[in-house]
Design a protein around this motif. Structure first.
Motif, mmCIF file in Angstrom:
data_model
loop_
_atom_site.group_PDB
_atom_site.id
_atom_site.type_symbol
_atom_site.label_atom_id
_atom_site.label_comp_id
_atom_site.label_asym_id
_atom_site.label_seq_id
_atom_site.Cartn_x
_atom_site.Cartn_y
_atom_site.Cartn_z
ATOM 1 N N PHE A 123 4.687 -5.353 9.104
ATOM 2 C CA PHE A 123 4.662 -3.775 7.587
ATOM 3 C C PHE A 123 4.516 -2.366 7.911
ATOM 4 C CE2 PHE A 123 4.645 -7.879 5.775
ATOM 5 C CZ PHE A 123 5.468 -8.409 4.456
ATOM 6 N N THR A 124 5.051 -1.375 7.625
ATOM 7 C CA THR A 124 3.984 -0.104 7.978
ATOM 8 C C THR A 124 4.379 1.218 6.625
ATOM 9 O OG1 THR A 124 6.781 0.781 8.762
ATOM 10 C CG2 THR A 124 5.874 -0.831 10.634
ATOM 11 N N ALA A 125 3.666 1.717 7.199
ATOM 12 C CA ALA A 125 3.693 2.738 5.950
ATOM 13 C C ALA A 125 2.920 4.086 7.187
ATOM 14 C CB ALA A 125 2.300 2.647 5.128
ATOM 15 N N ASP A 126 2.969 5.077 6.184
ATOM 16 C CA ASP A 126 2.051 6.204 6.446
ATOM 17 C C ASP A 126 3.446 6.764 7.614
ATOM 18 O OD1 ASP A 126 0.960 6.261 4.203
ATOM 19 O OD2 ASP A 126 -0.395 4.885 5.708
ATOM 20 N N GLY A 155 6.734 -8.312 0.247
ATOM 21 C CA GLY A 155 5.976 -6.475 0.469
ATOM 22 C C GLY A 155 5.259 -6.335 -0.991
ATOM 23 N N GLY A 156 4.300 -4.787 -0.950
ATOM 24 C CA GLY A 156 4.084 -4.605 -1.954
ATOM 25 C C GLY A 156 2.807 -3.318 -1.698
ATOM 26 N N SER A 157 2.608 -3.246 -2.839
ATOM 27 C CA SER A 157 2.051 -1.519 -2.616
ATOM 28 C C SER A 157 0.394 -1.661 -1.250
ATOM 29 C CB SER A 157 0.533 -1.983 -3.620
ATOM 30 O OG SER A 157 1.508 -1.209 -4.676
ATOM 31 N N TYR A 158 0.175 -3.022 -0.861
ATOM 32 C CA TYR A 158 -0.645 -3.803 0.488
ATOM 33 C C TYR A 158 0.279 -4.329 1.853
ATOM 34 C CZ TYR A 158 -3.740 -2.628 -3.025
ATOM 35 O OH TYR A 158 -4.751 -2.306 -4.765
ATOM 36 N N ARG A 159 1.526 -4.325 1.467
ATOM 37 C CA ARG A 159 2.375 -4.636 2.390
ATOM 38 C C ARG A 159 3.657 -3.712 2.474
ATOM 39 N NH1 ARG A 159 1.657 -9.673 4.379
ATOM 40 N NH2 ARG A 159 3.664 -10.503 4.390
ATOM 41 N N ARG A 160 3.815 -2.352 2.979
ATOM 42 C CA ARG A 160 4.885 -1.454 2.732
ATOM 43 C C ARG A 160 5.566 -1.471 4.171
ATOM 44 N NH1 ARG A 160 -0.456 2.538 2.299
ATOM 45 N NH2 ARG A 160 -0.572 1.664 3.508
ATOM 46 N N SER A 161 6.218 -0.464 3.572
ATOM 47 C CA SER A 161 7.713 -0.528 4.685
ATOM 48 C C SER A 161 8.509 0.835 4.793
ATOM 49 C CB SER A 161 8.615 -1.344 4.650
ATOM 50 O OG SER A 161 8.156 -2.705 3.937
ATOM 51 N N ILE A 162 8.567 1.668 5.742
ATOM 52 C CA ILE A 162 9.475 2.911 6.047
ATOM 53 C C ILE A 162 10.630 2.570 5.666
ATOM 54 C CG2 ILE A 162 9.601 4.361 7.762
ATOM 55 C CD1 ILE A 162 6.090 4.308 8.420
ATOM 56 N N TYR A 168 -5.758 -2.901 0.936
ATOM 57 C CA TYR A 168 -5.854 -2.589 2.021
ATOM 58 C C TYR A 168 -6.071 -3.418 3.051
ATOM 59 C CZ TYR A 168 -3.656 0.957 -0.127
ATOM 60 O OH TYR A 168 -2.892 2.248 -1.306
ATOM 61 N N GLN A 169 -5.092 -3.655 4.271
ATOM 62 C CA GLN A 169 -6.011 -4.132 5.681
ATOM 63 C C GLN A 169 -5.271 -3.753 6.750
ATOM 64 O OE1 GLN A 169 -6.522 -8.623 5.866
ATOM 65 N NE2 GLN A 169 -7.444 -8.872 3.748
ATOM 66 N N MET A 170 -5.416 -3.148 7.444
ATOM 67 C CA MET A 170 -4.698 -1.920 8.166
ATOM 68 C C MET A 170 -5.786 -2.145 9.711
ATOM 69 S SD MET A 170 -4.234 0.864 5.864
ATOM 70 C CE MET A 170 -2.796 1.899 6.913
ATOM 71 N N LYS A 171 -5.934 -2.516 10.982
ATOM 72 C CA LYS A 171 -6.324 -2.702 11.846
ATOM 73 C C LYS A 171 -6.529 -1.673 12.997
ATOM 74 C CE LYS A 171 -8.644 -5.866 9.533
ATOM 75 N NZ LYS A 171 -9.695 -5.007 8.878
ATOM 76 N N ASP A 172 -4.219 -0.717 12.941
ATOM 77 C CA ASP A 172 -4.237 -0.120 14.029
ATOM 78 C C ASP A 172 -3.172 -0.078 13.959
ATOM 79 O OD1 ASP A 172 -2.606 -2.438 13.596
ATOM 80 O OD2 ASP A 172 -2.906 -2.986 15.909
ATOM 81 N N TRP A 173 -2.551 1.267 14.601
ATOM 82 C CA TRP A 173 -1.273 1.748 14.746
ATOM 83 C C TRP A 173 -0.357 1.547 15.518
ATOM 84 C CZ3 TRP A 173 -6.287 4.223 14.860
ATOM 85 C CH2 TRP A 173 -7.151 5.148 13.313
ATOM 86 N N ALA A 181 -1.755 -6.893 5.627
ATOM 87 C CA ALA A 181 -2.836 -7.468 3.919
ATOM 88 C C ALA A 181 -2.522 -8.776 4.440
ATOM 89 C CB ALA A 181 -3.427 -6.323 2.763
ATOM 90 N N THR A 182 -2.311 -9.630 3.526
ATOM 91 C CA THR A 182 -2.139 -11.065 3.167
ATOM 92 C C THR A 182 -1.116 -10.812 1.630
ATOM 93 O OG1 THR A 182 -4.019 -11.921 1.569
ATOM 94 C CG2 THR A 182 -3.732 -12.485 3.743
#
Length: 319
Positions: free
Chosen positions: A30-33, A285-292, A59-64, A52-53
């Motif tokens: 899951f990727t975003a931004d 997917g969803g608002s906390y599990r996004r995709s580019i 949000y749970q976003m631990k790295d880039w 995030a589960t």
């Protein structure tokens, strides 16, 4: 025979979907931004990473992460190249970030939160990492935050210093843009790790966050996530200078499926213009599990941007 024909039909349908259903472009994580740059005939895509589960409510976003492509269709995952743990002063999640090349070095501007200490009461902050390669390794360039919450006072909330984006003008002057609730900007020195003057702020129509600035011909574009409606959309302004004044132009893209937020990224590659964004359409997917995703971007003769059409098919190979 009928049963065999049925399964052949199912298989062909599956192959068709996999061959032509490109969006989202990254389907194994899951990727975003999205923050794309073009370097040496390759598109490098810098992203947030949603972990995030399915049941999570934040949000749970631990790295880039870093991805690359030479044809806009096949993407190589280079893995996690930076995290808030890379910065001694940082804590919390890895929000939107933007990487840019200058003089053979790659500067990755990131948004996270600052530890509470003698230098800061906490809140969102922007750091910068540097590398000799677009895929790293990256390290903290200055050992402290470039922007802290104490440096901006136009908003009362503590998370307004997020979503950095950098633009280098034709004369070599670099600019940093960022913000939530208002758009902030400042000049950067040639070393790309120090501000060169005061911080300014303004409020484009419907602006909420995620600014992206670029130049096309003689016109400057400020593209951003808007709060004119909920969920967010993408709107934009134009100007004759990277310092404004900015003239509101309208909506580029409407709401995205299954996701409250949206975040723009713009790139020109091999003669075509591309618009990157995220949605929540992958399974689970969803608002906390996004995709580019990526789709084509088109302009009118006067320089205004045509509304981007979101597609499942995505774009064709640029080779």
């Amino acid at each position: 025979m009928k049963l065999l024909a049925y399964w052949i039909l199912i298989l062909c349908t599956f192959i068709s979907v996999k061959s032509y259903g490109q969006n989202p472009i990254i389907q194994d994580v899951f990727t975003a931004d999205p923050a794309p740059i073009v370097h040496n005939d390759t598109v490098f895509l810098y992203t947030s990473h949603d972990t995030a589960t399915v049941e999570a409510t934040n949000y749970q976003m631990k790295d880039w992460l870093v991805f690359s492509s030479t044809d806009m269709v096949n993407w190589t995952n280079h893995g996690a190249k930076l995290s808030p743990k890379s910065f001694s002063w940082a804590t919390g999640d890895a929000y939107a970030a933007h990487c840019i090349e200058r003089n053979g070095k790659f500067y990755w501007y990131v948004s996270t939160f600052h530890k509470k200490n003698k230098n800061s009461n906490g809140g969102a902050a922007i750091g910068v990492a540097v590398s000799d390669s677009p895929t790293g390794p990256f390290k903290d360039a200055i050992g402290k935050a470039l922007i802290t919450n104490e440096m901006t006072t136009d908003n009362e909330h503590g998370w307004d210093d997020i979503d950095p984006a950098v633009f280098i003008d034709d004369d070599g002057q670099a600019y940093l843009y960022w913000g939530n609730g208002s758009c902030k900007w400042a000049k950067l020195k040639d070393n790309m790790v120090e501000l060169d003057g005061p911080i300014h702020h303004f409020k484009p129509k419907h602006f909420i966050e995620g600014p992206w600035v670029y130049k096309r011909k003689d016109l400057y574009y400020l593209v951003y996530a808007s709060a004119g409606t909920k969920p967010e959309m993408i709107e934009y302004c134009t100007a004759k200078s990277p310092e404004g004044p900015w003239n509101y132009q309208g909506i580029i893209m409407g709401n995205v499926p299954n996701c409250f937020t949206v975040h723009p990224g713009v790139a020109t590659f091999k003669g075509k213009d591309y618009f990157f964004y995220h949605n929540g359409t992958l399974p689970t997917g969803g608002s906390y599990r996004r995709s580019i995703c990526v789709d084509y971007m088109h302009y009118n003769e006067d320089g205004t941007i045509r509304k981007v059409t979101q597609t499942k098919e995505g774009v064709l190979s640029a080779e």
